[in-house]
Design a protein around this motif. Sequence first.
Motif, PDB file in Angstrom:
ATOM      1  N   GLY A  81       0.806  -1.213   0.000  1.00  0.00           N
ATOM      2  CA  GLY A  81       0.000   0.000   0.000  1.00  0.00           C
ATOM      3  C   GLY A  81       0.837   1.258   0.000  1.00  0.00           C
ATOM      4  N   GLY A  82       2.166   1.096   0.011  1.00  0.00           N
ATOM      5  CA  GLY A  82       3.075   2.233  -0.027  1.00  0.00           C
ATOM      6  C   GLY A  82       3.455   2.613  -1.448  1.00  0.00           C
ATOM      7  N   ALA A  83       4.286   3.640  -1.564  1.00  0.00           N
ATOM      8  CA  ALA A  83       4.620   4.201  -2.874  1.00  0.00           C
ATOM      9  C   ALA A  83       5.412   3.231  -3.744  1.00  0.00           C
ATOM     10  CB  ALA A  83       5.402   5.499  -2.686  1.00  0.00           C
ATOM     11  N   ASP A  84       6.395   2.549  -3.167  1.00  0.00           N
ATOM     12  CA  ASP A  84       7.288   1.721  -3.974  1.00  0.00           C
ATOM     13  C   ASP A  84       6.576   0.512  -4.575  1.00  0.00           C
ATOM     14  OD1 ASP A  84       9.429   3.422  -3.355  1.00  0.00           O
ATOM     15  OD2 ASP A  84       9.848   2.328  -1.515  1.00  0.00           O
ATOM     16  N   SER A  85       5.887  -0.254  -3.744  1.00  0.00           N
ATOM     17  CA  SER A  85       5.207  -1.443  -4.262  1.00  0.00           C
ATOM     18  C   SER A  85       4.062  -1.055  -5.189  1.00  0.00           C
ATOM     19  CB  SER A  85       4.696  -2.324  -3.116  1.00  0.00           C
ATOM     20  OG  SER A  85       3.763  -1.642  -2.307  1.00  0.00           O
ATOM     21  N   SER A  86       3.415   0.069  -4.921  1.00  0.00           N
ATOM     22  CA  SER A  86       2.343   0.538  -5.805  1.00  0.00           C
ATOM     23  C   SER A  86       2.898   0.921  -7.171  1.00  0.00           C
ATOM     24  CB  SER A  86       1.616   1.729  -5.178  1.00  0.00           C
ATOM     25  OG  SER A  86       0.993   1.361  -3.968  1.00  0.00           O
ATOM     26  N   THR A  87       4.068   1.548  -7.186  1.00  0.00           N
ATOM     27  CA  THR A  87       4.717   1.883  -8.453  1.00  0.00           C
ATOM     28  C   THR A  87       5.003   0.623  -9.258  1.00  0.00           C
ATOM     29  OG1 THR A  87       5.725   3.883  -7.544  1.00  0.00           O
ATOM     30  CG2 THR A  87       6.767   2.939  -9.493  1.00  0.00           C
ATOM     31  N   CYS A  88       5.521  -0.402  -8.598  1.00  0.00           N
ATOM     32  CA  CYS A  88       5.826  -1.658  -9.291  1.00  0.00           C
ATOM     33  C   CYS A  88       4.557  -2.290  -9.858  1.00  0.00           C
ATOM     34  CB  CYS A  88       6.525  -2.625  -8.338  1.00  0.00           C
ATOM     35  SG  CYS A  88       8.187  -2.098  -7.846  1.00  0.00           S
ATOM     36  N   ALA A  89       3.470  -2.246  -9.095  1.00  0.00           N
ATOM     37  CA  ALA A  89       2.201  -2.807  -9.573  1.00  0.00           C
ATOM     38  C   ALA A  89       1.698  -2.054 -10.800  1.00  0.00           C
ATOM     39  CB  ALA A  89       1.161  -2.758  -8.456  1.00  0.00           C
ATOM     40  N   ILE A  90       1.767  -0.729 -10.760  1.00  0.00           N
ATOM     41  CA  ILE A  90       1.322   0.085 -11.898  1.00  0.00           C
ATOM     42  C   ILE A  90       2.171  -0.208 -13.132  1.00  0.00           C
ATOM     43  CG2 ILE A  90       1.164   2.442 -12.794  1.00  0.00           C
ATOM     44  CD1 ILE A  90      -1.069   1.745 -10.870  1.00  0.00           C
ATOM     45  N   LEU A  91       3.469  -0.379 -12.949  1.00  0.00           N
ATOM     46  CA  LEU A  91       4.357  -0.623 -14.089  1.00  0.00           C
ATOM     47  C   LEU A  91       4.072  -1.970 -14.752  1.00  0.00           C
ATOM     48  CD1 LEU A  91       7.619   0.846 -12.557  1.00  0.00           C
ATOM     49  CD2 LEU A  91       6.342   1.782 -14.491  1.00  0.00           C
ATOM     50  N   VAL A  92       3.719  -2.987 -13.966  1.00  0.00           N
ATOM     51  CA  VAL A  92       3.310  -4.267 -14.561  1.00  0.00           C
ATOM     52  C   VAL A  92       2.006  -4.077 -15.335  1.00  0.00           C
ATOM     53  CG1 VAL A  92       2.563  -6.634 -14.099  1.00  0.00           C
ATOM     54  CG2 VAL A  92       4.490  -5.669 -12.824  1.00  0.00           C
ATOM     55  N   SER A  93       1.081  -3.325 -14.755  1.00  0.00           N
ATOM     56  CA  SER A  93      -0.176  -3.041 -15.439  1.00  0.00           C
ATOM     57  C   SER A  93       0.064  -2.307 -16.751  1.00  0.00           C
ATOM     58  CB  SER A  93      -1.081  -2.204 -14.528  1.00  0.00           C
ATOM     59  OG  SER A  93      -2.271  -1.825 -15.188  1.00  0.00           O
ATOM     60  N   GLU A  94       0.967  -1.329 -16.735  1.00  0.00           N
ATOM     61  CA  GLU A  94       1.283  -0.581 -17.957  1.00  0.00           C
ATOM     62  C   GLU A  94       1.988  -1.467 -18.981  1.00  0.00           C
ATOM     63  OE1 GLU A  94       0.430   2.751 -18.880  1.00  0.00           O
ATOM     64  OE2 GLU A  94      -0.952   2.060 -17.328  1.00  0.00           O
ATOM     65  N   MET A  95       2.790  -2.405 -18.518  1.00  0.00           N
ATOM     66  CA  MET A  95       3.410  -3.379 -19.426  1.00  0.00           C
ATOM     67  C   MET A  95       2.341  -4.100 -20.240  1.00  0.00           C
ATOM     68  SD  MET A  95       5.282  -6.968 -18.445  1.00  0.00           S
ATOM     69  CE  MET A  95       3.670  -7.775 -18.323  1.00  0.00           C
ATOM     70  N   ILE A  96       1.273  -4.491 -19.569  1.00  0.00           N
ATOM     71  CA  ILE A  96       0.184  -5.210 -20.237  1.00  0.00           C
ATOM     72  C   ILE A  96      -0.570  -4.285 -21.192  1.00  0.00           C
ATOM     73  CG2 ILE A  96      -1.993  -6.434 -19.865  1.00  0.00           C
ATOM     74  CD1 ILE A  96      -0.801  -7.283 -17.098  1.00  0.00           C
ATOM     75  N   LYS A  97      -0.925  -3.101 -20.720  1.00  0.00           N
ATOM     76  CA  LYS A  97      -1.720  -2.175 -21.534  1.00  0.00           C
ATOM     77  C   LYS A  97      -0.967  -1.718 -22.779  1.00  0.00           C
ATOM     78  CE  LYS A  97      -4.608  -0.289 -17.813  1.00  0.00           C
ATOM     79  NZ  LYS A  97      -4.984   0.933 -17.062  1.00  0.00           N
ATOM     80  N   ILE A  98       0.288  -1.316 -22.600  1.00  0.00           N
ATOM     81  CA  ILE A  98       1.072  -0.837 -23.741  1.00  0.00           C
ATOM     82  C   ILE A  98       1.351  -1.986 -24.706  1.00  0.00           C
ATOM     83  CG2 ILE A  98       3.260   0.194 -24.451  1.00  0.00           C
ATOM     84  CD1 ILE A  98       3.324   1.574 -21.671  1.00  0.00           C
ATOM     85  N   GLY A  99       1.667  -3.157 -24.150  1.00  0.00           N
ATOM     86  CA  GLY A  99       1.933  -4.319 -24.994  1.00  0.00           C
ATOM     87  C   GLY A  99       0.742  -4.694 -25.854  1.00  0.00           C
ATOM     88  N   LEU A 100      -0.452  -4.690 -25.266  1.00  0.00           N
ATOM     89  CA  LEU A 100      -1.665  -5.009 -26.032  1.00  0.00           C
ATOM     90  C   LEU A 100      -1.938  -3.954 -27.099  1.00  0.00           C
ATOM     91  CD1 LEU A 100      -4.092  -6.243 -23.218  1.00  0.00           C
ATOM     92  CD2 LEU A 100      -3.018  -7.628 -25.004  1.00  0.00           C
ATOM     93  N   LYS A 101      -1.724  -2.703 -26.752  1.00  0.00           N
ATOM     94  CA  LYS A 101      -1.983  -1.614 -27.701  1.00  0.00           C
ATOM     95  C   LYS A 101      -1.054  -1.698 -28.908  1.00  0.00           C
ATOM     96  CE  LYS A 101      -2.111   3.444 -27.999  1.00  0.00           C
ATOM     97  NZ  LYS A 101      -1.898   4.720 -27.251  1.00  0.00           N
ATOM     98  N   GLU A 102       0.216  -1.998 -28.670  1.00  0.00           N
ATOM     99  CA  GLU A 102       1.191  -1.998 -29.760  1.00  0.00           C
ATOM    100  C   GLU A 102       1.227  -3.312 -30.539  1.00  0.00           C
ATOM    101  OE1 GLU A 102       5.095  -0.594 -29.105  1.00  0.00           O
ATOM    102  OE2 GLU A 102       4.494   1.076 -27.831  1.00  0.00           O
ATOM    103  N   LEU A 103       1.016  -4.419 -29.845  1.00  0.00           N
ATOM    104  CA  LEU A 103       1.189  -5.728 -30.478  1.00  0.00           C
ATOM    105  C   LEU A 103      -0.122  -6.405 -30.845  1.00  0.00           C
ATOM    106  CD1 LEU A 103       3.946  -7.148 -28.085  1.00  0.00           C
ATOM    107  CD2 LEU A 103       4.302  -6.123 -30.340  1.00  0.00           C
ATOM    108  N   GLY A 104      -1.199  -6.050 -30.152  1.00  0.00           N
ATOM    109  CA  GLY A 104      -2.432  -6.807 -30.293  1.00  0.00           C
ATOM    110  C   GLY A 104      -2.381  -8.038 -29.402  1.00  0.00           C
TER     111      GLY A 104
END
Length: 425
Positions: free
Chosen positions: A113-136
């Motif tokens: 629930g702190g800043a560091d672990s939340s940042t890591c969670a968001i970055l994994v989420s963005e990995m998925i979103k950006i990957g789907l957008k660019e690659l399908g």
Amino acid sequence: ALNKSLARQELVVNSSKQFECTYVYANLLGNEAGRMIFDGEIMIAKEGRLIVKNQLLSFKDYQICFWDTSESNKEAELYVSNVNEEFQYAVALALFDYLRKSKSNGFVLSLSGGADSSTCAILVSEMIKIGLKELGLKRFLEKIHKTEWMQEITQNKRPETTIAQKLLTTAYQSTSNSGHSTYEAARKLAQEIGAVFYHWNIDDEVETYSKKIEQNLNRPLTWEKDDVALQNIQARARSPIIWMLANINNALLITTSNRSEGDVGYTTMDGDTSGSIAPIAAIDKFFIINWLKWAESALNYKNLSYVNKLSPSAELRPKDKNQTDEQDLMPYELLLEIEKLAIRDKLSPVEVYESLKNAAIADKHLLKKSIIKFFQLWTRNQWKRERLAPSFHLDTFNVDPKTWCRFPILSSGFKEELSILEKWD
């Protein structure tokens, strides 16, 4: 490194003008071998004009750019840096390549629930979103070796959350010192992302270790006498079970240490440093705090509001102690400025003080006290930096001794230099 494209752009454009030529530049793309992240930049400039410029940090296998030389008036827009977006895309791409090249099943994260672990969670989420957008969807699943998920995911209206549930498993590991606010922040963020969220309490494990020591020492452990040990055992008690979950899932365990913590050793070895990969170990805490505020609005993670309202805290002391990171250390903005001068620029304690004493960042008493603390903790904790999990090289400098900053494990600890600073007016 963040902002490096600006320096390259200046080099390419100015060189093409100076030598009255056409300058063609191309870079590698992606997380090639584990630590370095190449942005895949392509530029063509002619006689001081930027003709071609591609999208940086693409998830695609390669990019092809061309210029028809008959188009004499063609001109590309000059690159304008946005470090928040660069950080988002760079770490997302690095995680994607690390995941697929290691052939792991996903990531496991102790979400506090702190800043560091939340940042890591968001970055994994963005990995998925950006990957789907660019690659399908089809190509994304092919690259992470999960084509068997195709049928299930296509039946879902939000494929990114279905993939997140399969790729990211989180756990909130509470003790009696944990606050309800951090639990809610972790739970709501995991829910918004779509990640699996577990919650368990580790007080029994902490009590078992503590009682065994008390029996052998023949005395009770107290916060007045055993503060550090009682804090560290909580962090270490979390490690075996989260590692067990990562092993069961055949997943990469993310450790959430940042560069500021690495500077001063504000981390527990074999506790919160446990992990396979450290995505944010090269980024300072002050940047992370501000990046999360940007991500809440720019990336539309509404539940980050629960994280951004909290003051960073390890939550290892009893609640009545009101523990915060900055009270334990110093203001993170001040720590960053000291770090840049002391580590990046290699200035002495007195030189750091002289450089900052007229800045509005801190009064002279706090500044001197913080500089002394920084140098003492820096020298004392080199052994911790030697053992950090593999991290990504993101900034112009970092404190990873394997890639940038070598420092002896044993040293005089700047004893003479700090004694001069103590007497300095």
